[in-house]
Design a protein around this motif. Structure first.
Motif, short mmCIF file in Angstrom:
data_model
loop_
_atom_site.label_atom_id
_atom_site.label_comp_id
_atom_site.label_asym_id
_atom_site.label_seq_id
_atom_site.Cartn_x
_atom_site.Cartn_y
_atom_site.Cartn_z
N VAL A 799 0.86 -1.19 -0.31
CA VAL A 799 0.07 0.18 -0.14
C VAL A 799 0.52 1.16 -0.01
N GLY A 800 1.85 1.20 1.00
CA GLY A 800 2.59 2.36 1.03
C GLY A 800 3.37 2.70 -0.29
N VAL A 801 4.00 1.81 -1.12
CA VAL A 801 4.89 1.68 -2.11
C VAL A 801 3.86 2.58 -3.27
N ASP A 802 2.80 1.96 -3.34
CA ASP A 802 1.83 2.60 -4.23
C ASP A 802 1.58 3.96 -4.28
N ASN A 803 1.34 4.57 -2.89
CA ASN A 803 1.20 5.69 -2.57
C ASN A 803 2.26 6.57 -2.96
N ILE A 804 3.63 5.97 -2.47
CA ILE A 804 4.75 6.96 -2.84
C ILE A 804 4.86 6.99 -4.26
N PHE A 805 4.66 5.92 -5.15
CA PHE A 805 4.87 6.17 -6.49
C PHE A 805 3.99 7.26 -7.09
N ILE A 806 2.62 6.93 -6.73
CA ILE A 806 1.62 8.07 -7.36
C ILE A 806 2.09 9.47 -7.14
N LEU A 807 2.21 9.71 -5.62
CA LEU A 807 2.51 11.07 -5.20
C LEU A 807 3.81 11.61 -5.71
N VAL A 808 4.94 10.93 -5.81
CA VAL A 808 6.34 11.29 -6.61
C VAL A 808 6.00 11.55 -8.15
N GLN A 809 5.39 10.51 -8.65
CA GLN A 809 5.17 10.62 -9.99
C GLN A 809 4.32 11.72 -10.43
N GLU A 832 -4.65 16.93 -4.93
CA GLU A 832 -5.11 16.17 -6.00
C GLU A 832 -5.02 14.51 -5.60
N VAL A 833 -3.76 14.35 -5.15
CA VAL A 833 -3.71 12.61 -4.85
C VAL A 833 -3.99 12.15 -3.53
N ALA A 834 -3.81 12.97 -2.36
CA ALA A 834 -4.31 12.47 -1.08
C ALA A 834 -5.65 12.02 -0.96
N PRO A 835 -6.87 12.43 -1.63
CA PRO A 835 -8.05 11.96 -1.65
C PRO A 835 -7.99 10.60 -2.23
N SER A 836 -7.11 10.04 -2.98
CA SER A 836 -7.24 8.73 -3.56
C SER A 836 -6.30 7.99 -2.60
N MET A 837 -5.38 8.53 -1.89
CA MET A 837 -4.62 7.73 -0.89
C MET A 837 -5.57 7.40 0.13
N MET A 876 1.82 8.92 8.26
CA MET A 876 3.10 9.37 8.09
C MET A 876 3.33 9.70 6.49
N GLN A 877 2.52 9.29 5.62
CA GLN A 877 3.00 9.76 4.27
C GLN A 877 2.37 11.05 3.80
N ILE A 878 1.28 11.51 4.36
CA ILE A 878 0.80 12.96 4.07
C ILE A 878 1.49 13.95 5.06
N SER A 879 2.37 13.40 6.04
CA SER A 879 2.94 14.54 6.89
C SER A 879 4.46 14.27 6.46
N CYS A 880 5.26 13.17 7.17
CA CYS A 880 6.66 13.03 7.06
C CYS A 880 6.83 12.83 5.40
N PHE A 881 6.35 12.07 4.90
CA PHE A 881 6.77 12.01 3.31
C PHE A 881 6.56 13.13 2.63
N VAL A 882 5.25 13.81 2.71
CA VAL A 882 5.51 15.08 2.29
C VAL A 882 6.37 16.11 2.32
N ALA A 883 6.74 16.28 3.54
CA ALA A 883 7.90 17.09 4.00
C ALA A 883 9.12 16.64 3.32
N LEU A 884 9.36 15.28 3.28
CA LEU A 884 10.55 14.69 2.56
C LEU A 884 10.51 14.97 0.93
N ILE A 885 9.35 15.07 0.39
CA ILE A 885 9.18 15.34 -1.08
C ILE A 885 9.59 16.78 -1.30
N SER A 886 9.12 17.74 -0.11
CA SER A 886 9.27 19.15 -0.44
C SER A 886 10.88 19.26 -0.33
N LEU A 887 11.57 18.79 0.72
CA LEU A 887 12.98 18.72 0.79
C LEU A 887 13.69 18.31 -0.30
N ASP A 888 13.40 17.20 -0.75
CA ASP A 888 14.03 16.47 -1.92
C ASP A 888 13.95 17.23 -3.26
#
Length: 1493
Positions: A799-809, A832-837, A876-888
């Motif tokens: 589940v997490g990998v699918d959300n990661i790929f969709i969010l990043v891509q 756009e993506v978080a409602p689907s997640m 964690m994905q809509i908080s920590c991972f989103v913050a990681l995306i922003s930094l990256d």
């Protein structure tokens, strides 16, 4: 014509008493006055035997007329031989004296206890044989004296040389012989799960016994009981060549009552148990659990229906496709188009979901030639937001609110990444701290059996009420045929000149190695630490089961060596026989002859054996050959009617260890269990070492202990850690490197565009989510299972990998708008993506949380942990991972290297790259799949797959074979294989009567009859009666043996007539306490001329230590200080009325009472002889228990006083029915008030009786055995509770050690459908709400997920994956993962704008499908392949095969079927969304509603 009573004849006899008397006792006048005696009275001992012999007493040779019986003789005659009483009431003349009659009565005592208690008719026929032989007044007509001897007389013939009869021939008609045998051959002896012929037919046993062999054995002097040789001469004629008449007295059929003398009470006939002819009830029809639906024989109905459905459905679908080319036409066309917003509009139909969505954007609409400038519904009408239905507006507002909320949150997290990362990680880490409180359950019972399940409740009741079933350590030793070592099959000629092929295990060399191994095991020592830290060393004797404790101290070891009492010298014993048995050829009797005799009759006594070796084990009980031998059953067959034990190829050694309730807090139980487990650990260590270093090469062994399975299950989990770790590493590496974009081949651009750090961050978030879930339930106190650590990371990673790929891509493919900041860009993507997640995560979490409603602990724990992990992962994905995306992304925009962020690369402005998979989908895959006939073919193919799945899914096999649960290198796996190949007996089953409330009063005959088996008056459909009836059809009932009813044995024990040879229910004359059978009466005074041997000198006093175990067993007296010693002596003296001294040299009481007690109770040396005239007066130490109840049963008061005695009494030759060994743990007693203060009274609360299942090899065998046993007890409860008041019903249930594991399979389909149904409903409900109340989208998702599960079921059928708790967990997980394959695409489709459904499907497949493929599909595929190499077959079957099926089937449905299905019947774009977009993008076109002119 048979001379036995017919039914019609007996009914007439009941009416005509004189005729009854004449027919019943016609043996007296059968030969008229012609004939005389061949003997009379007893003379002395056979001089061919030593003086110490007491068995071979011979009758005086006498050829005169019969002598008139005295009154005492007549009284005995009426009791034991009533058919010899003249019908006219005159005084009979007999050929036997009073002493002979007493001997007959004494010899009948044990036989009466065996035969008369259940089948009086058999006993009646049996007695005629010996009564007529001994006492018939015309015995010379059918008895011929063959040999006489002269010797010194005894008694009245003392100091005389007398002629005595040594051998006779008894001429018996075959009809009488056969009818007597027929009336007795089915009489049960439950103590050995056999008929009485197992005892009465000697070495032939019950299986090979015949009428002639029965009589021959009883007359043979070699049986150890017959005082002289009685040779039977059988014929179907009436006269022999030498003029003797073949004796043929009347017999009575077993289903008819035996006749009685006038004035005697009527005697019932034999019951159904002992006489099949008396049975009146039929067994029910048994149905198989397998799914079966045949239209005609050989034609599967379901397959036929599915074929028809597929053909007809495909034809209809193709016809529709061909006829209606407008199926995918634009749904936003001009007025008049039936699919347009404009067409078919009705003011009262605005709420229709199909009319509430459109598919074209305003831009596309305005670019269409001749398109209207406004969205028209009807002429002069304009559609505005307020015209939409309430449900549509509500759904839109809900979605808008989610989008706005996630956009705001994404922007916030992007602006403040470090605080968000710190707080989210700190929160998850805080929850993870609960891991230190985590409790991991490894007990299979706790894993798979609900504490409230019926089998678990019944097991707990059994363990706490009685005691847990014994712990068994087994060694199965298979013989490899190696002629060079002398281990091979060989031929042996038995005494009947039959050539028998013996298996290699019977080679002396092999047997002796087995004995050495057993002795090594018995000598194993283990250390146990006591409470105070003191370490003691014990051996097997400390923990083993000792059935006849304290009389016998040997451990209960079931081994073929029991037939030689574990003595090698007895195995080597050989005896030459000049006669040679039935063949009359001289031969040597060897250990093989002894084995054949013991295999036929495991209770054979030494006097009945040619080598004078008994078959009973040294621990005192019989060992049935099917316990101790294996490999004699032909492959693929059930237990044969006449097993050839001599062909065995394996020996099964079972060491029985006492077990204790795990839940008990009693220190003795806790210590006992710990010691047992310590010995088992030492046993396994020894066997592993012995197998590696000492095992002879001609042996192949398998072994197991009670704790081994649990130990191996725990080891299995850790054994595959490397495999699991490699699987996860592969997935992590793929995620890490596949997230990045490669716009050029330069190292600098690769390092800048790489997402290694971001990928690792995403993976760490997944692991932290799992840890937080585990910690949360660690705080709560919900025990975890090992399956959680194996499956949940896989699930959350999917589940997490699918959300990661969709969010990043999505971020990578979306270009930032000119007016947006970096944070706003991230926020918009998150919106756009978080409602689907949220949709996928909430649907899956709800699915799992509702799955926690399962009763199965492992499934419930998995569902709870998985649901919580998914929620934490989403947060964690809509908080920590989103913050990681922003930094990256800021790092990438600043052209800094990934990982080495301090290094800055060259600047290069490039357009966002779509990626290779995106281009592949856009230009090749999506256009091909959306072709008209390709889409039609896809629908037909998947429709065919669905029909095929429906046809085969009901045929999925249920169960989990034991060997699958073990690692490939486990010794237990080999043991399971050996069990299937060599075990010859099924597990025991206990039929438990839960009478805790006391509503069943077993002191009353009426209630006894509801449980008993063969007693007169027992109900045919009683508990034991039904068990007995059902075991006659073992293939249907899975019951192999008759029950062992304690109630029958108790009543037989209590009612047994006490004599010199029978000492069952006795009590001390003065104290009314129980008198054990080992207590001997003082020598009885004989007549004036009789002599008796007595000791004139004192016996050596016996020390207290000799009574230690005896005291502890009977009196609960333990060693202690001197005061305790005196108390122990006092109790023993009270119990035995011991007037002498037990090793107390200071005792002063030395009267004559000491003399007779020490001499007669403990034996004398026999050096001196005194006559009766000089002997002291006889004291009667014990007296028989009184049984004054009806039918010879104890009264309620007597029952209460004696039942505990029965359960404490050890069986021996003088009382084989004593109950301690067989029933000591079968009956639960409570003490109750007694009218007699001197005697305690007890009441039976709960009890059980044991039988054996048939050989169970497969999971189906096990759960079918459980099902049949429950059917039986349900039927029994109807009988037991017949007439009882509501609320006072007695519960009867079956229990066996495996029931708790296999109960789940009885309701596996119901549990599976329930769990899947709850999961699917949860997904539908969440989808419907989170997709803005879009019913069409929710239904499409539900259909896709259902098809995925159906196809996965078909995969299970074809790939031999059984349905069980493990696969059920995987199916529930498959439902959750299936959401990932369809939720993102379905939601993207609902908001996509296109010219028609086909275009929208193509758009969604290109953008979202590529993310699904690169995300969950490829990620999981790489990790799953590694699981194929796991050591455990559970991993390779239930994880590799099912996970691979989930990914491939899910991807096929999500990337092939779902886009095609959406192209045909997908939901239209929401009108409210279109209006909102129009207002936002075309402020200058639509400001206010303006009519179109």
């Amino acid at each position: 014509m048979t001379r036995s009573f017919s039914v019609m004849g007996w009914s007439n006899l009941l009416v005509l008493l004189p005729i009854t008397s004449s027919l019943a006792f016609s043996s007296y006048d059968l030969y008229g006055k012609d004939g005389h005696c061949v003997w009379y009275d007893k003379c002395g001992r056979d001089p061919d035997y030593p003086p110490s012999d007491t068995k071979h007493t011979l009758n005086c040779a006498y050829d005169g007329p019969p002598k008139t019986a005295n009154s005492e003789s007549i009284a005995i005659l009426r009791d034991i031989c009533p058919h010899l009483v003249p019908e006219d009431g005159s005084v009979p003349d007999l050929c036997c004296s009073l002493s002979q009659l007493k001997d007959i009565k004494e010899n009948f005592a044990i036989t009466k206890n065996l035969l008369d208690r259940g089948c009086p008719t058999c006993y009646y026929n049996f007695r005629k044989n010996f009564c007529d032989l001994t006492c018939h007044p015309r015995q010379s007509r059918f008895v011929r004296v063959d040999n006489t001897t002269t010797g010194e007389g005894r008694g009245d013939y003392a100091n005389q040389q007398v002629s005595m009869v040594k051998e006779v021939t008894y001429f018996v008609h075959e009809e009488f012989n056969q009818l007597a045998y027929e009336s007795c051959k089915n009489v049960q002896y439950p103590e050995i799960s056999d008929t009485v012929m197992g005892l009465l037919c000697g070495p032939w046993g019950s299986r090979e016994c015949t009428a002639k062999r029965w009589f021959d054995y009883m007359g043979s002097i070699t049986n150890g009981y017959s005082p002289f040789q009685i040779s039977f001469n059988f014929s179907s004629t009436s006269k022999s060549d030498d003029g003797y008449t073949y004796h043929n007295p009347l017999t009575v059929q077993c289903n008819l009552p035996p006749p009685v003398l006038p004035g005697q009470p009527a005697i019932p006939a034999c019951g159904c148990t002992d006489c099949p002819a008396a049975c009146t009830l039929n067994l029910p029809e048994f149905e198989d659990f397998d799914f079966s639906f045949d239209i005609v024989d050989g034609v599967d109905g379901l397959v036929f229906i599915m074929i028809i459905t597929f053909v007809v459905g495909s034809i209809i679908f193709l016809a529709i496709v061909c006829a209606n080319h407008k199926l995918t036409k634009s749904n936003l066309g001009v007025v008049g188009d039936d699919d347009s917003v404009c067409g078919d509009y009705r003011g009262d139909n605005l709420a229709s979901p199909r009319r509430d969505s459109v598919a074209l954007s305003l831009k596309a609409l305005n670019e269409m030639p001749g398109s209207p400038t406004h969205i028209s519904i009807q002429e002069h009408k304009v559609l505005v937001y307020d015209d939409l239905s309430l449900l549509t507006r509500l759904g839109t507002r809900f979605e808008d609110s989610m989008t706005d909320m996630f956009t705001w949150w994404g922007t916030f997290a992007a602006k403040h990444p470090l605080p968000v990362i710190f707080l989210s990680v700190a929160a998850a880490a805080g929850l993870s701290v609960g891991i230190i409180y985590l409790q991991v359950t490894t007990d299979p019972i706790e894993l798979w059996a609900s504490p409230t399940s019926r089998s678990r409740v019944e097991k707990d009741f059994f363990d706490s009420t009685f005691r847990p079933f014994y712990r068994a350590a087994q060694v199965i030793i298979h013989a490899k045929e190696m002629p060079e070592h002398g281990i091979e099959r060989f031929t042996f000629t038995d005494h009947l000149r039959n050539d028998l092929e013996f298996g290699p295990v019977f080679q002396p060399k092999f047997l002796k190695e087995v004995l050495k191994l057993q002795q090594r095991i018995e000598g194993l020592t283990f250390e146990y630490e006591e409470d105070r830290g003191m370490v003691n060393t014990f051996n097997l004797s400390e923990v083993c089961n000792k059935p006849l404790y304290p009389d016998k101290q040997s451990c209960n070891i079931q081994n073929v060596w029991a037939y030689w009492q574990d003595d090698q010298q007895l195995l080597d014993k050989v005896r030459f026989d000049p006669v040679g048995g039935d063949g009359n050829v001289p031969r040597n009797w060897t250990y093989l002859d002894h084995f054949l005799a013991c295999a036929k009759n495991p209770t054979l006594t030494a006097p009945s054996d040619k080598l004078n070796i008994g078959c009973m084990s040294k621990w005192g009980g019989p060992v049935n050959p099917y316990y101790a031998l294996g490999g004699f059953i032909p492959p693929g067959e059930s237990f044969p009617a006449n097993p050839k034990y001599h062909e065995s190829t394996a020996i099964v050694m079972s060491i029985i260890v006492d077990n204790y309730d795990k839940k008990s807090v009693d220190p003795s139980d806790v210590k006992g269990l710990a010691k047992a487990m310590a010995w088992e650990k030492r046993f396994i260590e020894f066997m592993l070492d012995w197998e590696r270093n000492e095992m002879p090469e001609y042996m192949d062994i398998a072994f197991n202990s009670e704790r081994s399975i649990e130990d191996e299950l725990e080891k299995e989990t850790y054994g595959d850690i490397v495999t699991i770790a490699i699987s996860y590493i592969i997935m992590f590496v793929y995620i890490t490197f596949s997230l990045g974009q490669n716009s050029s081949c330069s190292v600098s651009r690769f390092m800048i565009e790489s997402k290694i750090t971001l990928g690792l961050g995403g993976v760490m978030i997944v692991l932290l989510s799992v840890a937080a879930s585990i910690g949360t339930f660690g705080f709560i106190g919900v025990p975890a299972t090992l399956i959680i650590f194996e499956i949940i990371p896989f699930l959350v990673l999917a589940v997490g990998v699918d959300n990661i790929f969709i969010l990043v891509q999505t971020y990578q493919r979306d270009q930032r708008k000119s007016h947006e900041t970096h944070a706003e860009h991230v926020g918009r993507i998150v919106g756009e993506v978080a409602p689907s997640m949220l949709l996928s995560s909430m649907a899956e979490s709800t699915c799992f949380f509702l799955g926690a409603l399962s009763d199965m602990p492992a499934v419930r724990a998995f569902a709870l942990y998985a649901g919580m992990a998914l929620i934490v992962d989403f947060l964690m994905q809509i908080s920590c991972f989103v913050a990681l995306i922003s930094l990256d992304m800021m790092r990438q925009e600043n052209h800094r290297f990934d990982i080495f962020c301090c290094i800055k690369g060259g600047k290069k402005d490039e357009e966002p790259s779509q990626g290779m998979l995106y281009k592949l989908f856009e230009h090749l895959y999506a256009p091909f799949l959306m072709k008209k006939w390709v889409r039609a073919a896809v629908m037909i193919i998947f429709f065919g797959m669905a029909c095929h799945s429906i046809a085969v899914v009901p045929k999925i096999e249920i169960g989990l074979d034991q060997e699958i649960s073990m690692p490939d290198n486990s010794f237990v796996l080999k043991y399971f294989t050996f069990l299937k190949d060599y075990l010859s007996v099924g597990p025991p089953v206990y039929f438990v009567v839960n009478n805790t409330a006391g509503h069943l009063d077993l002191t009353k005959e009426e209630d006894q009859n509801k449980l008993c088996l063969g007693l007169p008056g027992c109900l045919e459909n009683s508990l034991a009666g039904q068990v007995f009836s059902w075991q006659k059809r073992p293939r249907d009932t899975y019951l192999a043996t008759a029950p062992m009813p304690w109630i029958d044995n108790y009543i037989g024990w209590a009612a047994a007539e006490v004599s010199d040879s029978v000492k069952c229910c006795r009590q001390y004359t003065e104290s009314s306490d129980f008198c054990p059978s080992i207590v001997q009466e003082p020598a009885q005074a004989g007549g004036s001329n009789s002599t008796t041997e007595a000791s004139a000198k004192k016996s050596t006093p016996i020390p207290d230590s000799a009574f230690k175990e005896f005291d502890e067993f009977y009196f609960d007296v333990e060693d202690g200080p001197p005061a305790g010693k005196q108390n122990r002596r006092r109790k023993r003296q009270e119990y035995y009325y011991d007037y002498g001294a037990y090793g107390d040299d200071t005792a002063s009481k030395k009267d004559e009472d000491d003399d007779w007690f020490n001499d007669d109770f403990f034996g004398s040396d026999g050096d001196d002889k005194t006559t009766a005239s000089t002997q002291a007066p006889v004291k009667t130490l014990c007296k028989p228990c009184s049984t004054s109840g009806q039918s010879g049963r104890p009264t309620p008061e007597q029952f209460g006083h004696t039942i505990k005695w029965f359960l404490k009494a050890n069986p021996d030759d003088t009382c084989p029915t004593a109950g301690h060994a067989a029933y000591g743990a079968s009956v639960k007693l409570i003490e109750q008030k007694s009218d007699n203060a001197a005697m305690s009274s007890h009441k039976v609360t709960s009890s059980h009786m044991m039988a054996f299942h048939t050989i169970l090899r497969t999971s189906k065998d096990y759960y079918m055995a459980l099902s049949r046993a429950r059917e039986l007890t349900d039927s029994v409860m109807k009988v037991v509770n017949n007439g009882t008041k509501p609320g006072e019903e007695v519960t009867v249930f079956p229990y066996s050690v495996f029931y708790v594991f296999y109960e789940q399979y009885l309701t596996m389909w119901q549990d599976t459908l329930k769990s899947l149904g709850i999961s699917l409903f949860a997904i539908f409900l969440v989808t419907y709400v989170l997709m803005g109340f879009d019913l069409v989208s929710s239904i499409i998702m539900l259909v896709i997920i259902l098809l995925i599960v159906l196809n996965l079921g078909a995969l299970m059928y074809w790939w031999s994956i059984t349905l069980n708790a493990v696969s059920l967990v995987n199916l529930v997980m498959a439902v959750g993962i299936s959401v990932e394959f369809c939720s993102h695409m379905t939601r993207a489709y609902s908001v996509n704008i296109g010219a028609d459904r086909v275009e929208r499907s193509r758009n969604v497949l290109t953008s979202m499908g590529s993310s699904v493929l690169s995300g969950i599909t490829l990620t999981k595929f790489g990790g799953i392949v590694v699981l194929a190499f796991a050591k455990s077959r559970i991993f390779s079957i239930f994880y590799f095969r099912m996970y691979l099926g989930i990914v491939l089937i899910g991807a096929a449905h999500g990337l092939i079927l779902l886009p095609v299905l959406l192209s045909y019947c997908g939901p239209r774009t929401n009108l409210a969304k279109l209006i909102k977009q129009e207002k936002e993008s075309l402020q200058d076109v639509i400001k206010d509603p303006v009519p179109i002119s």
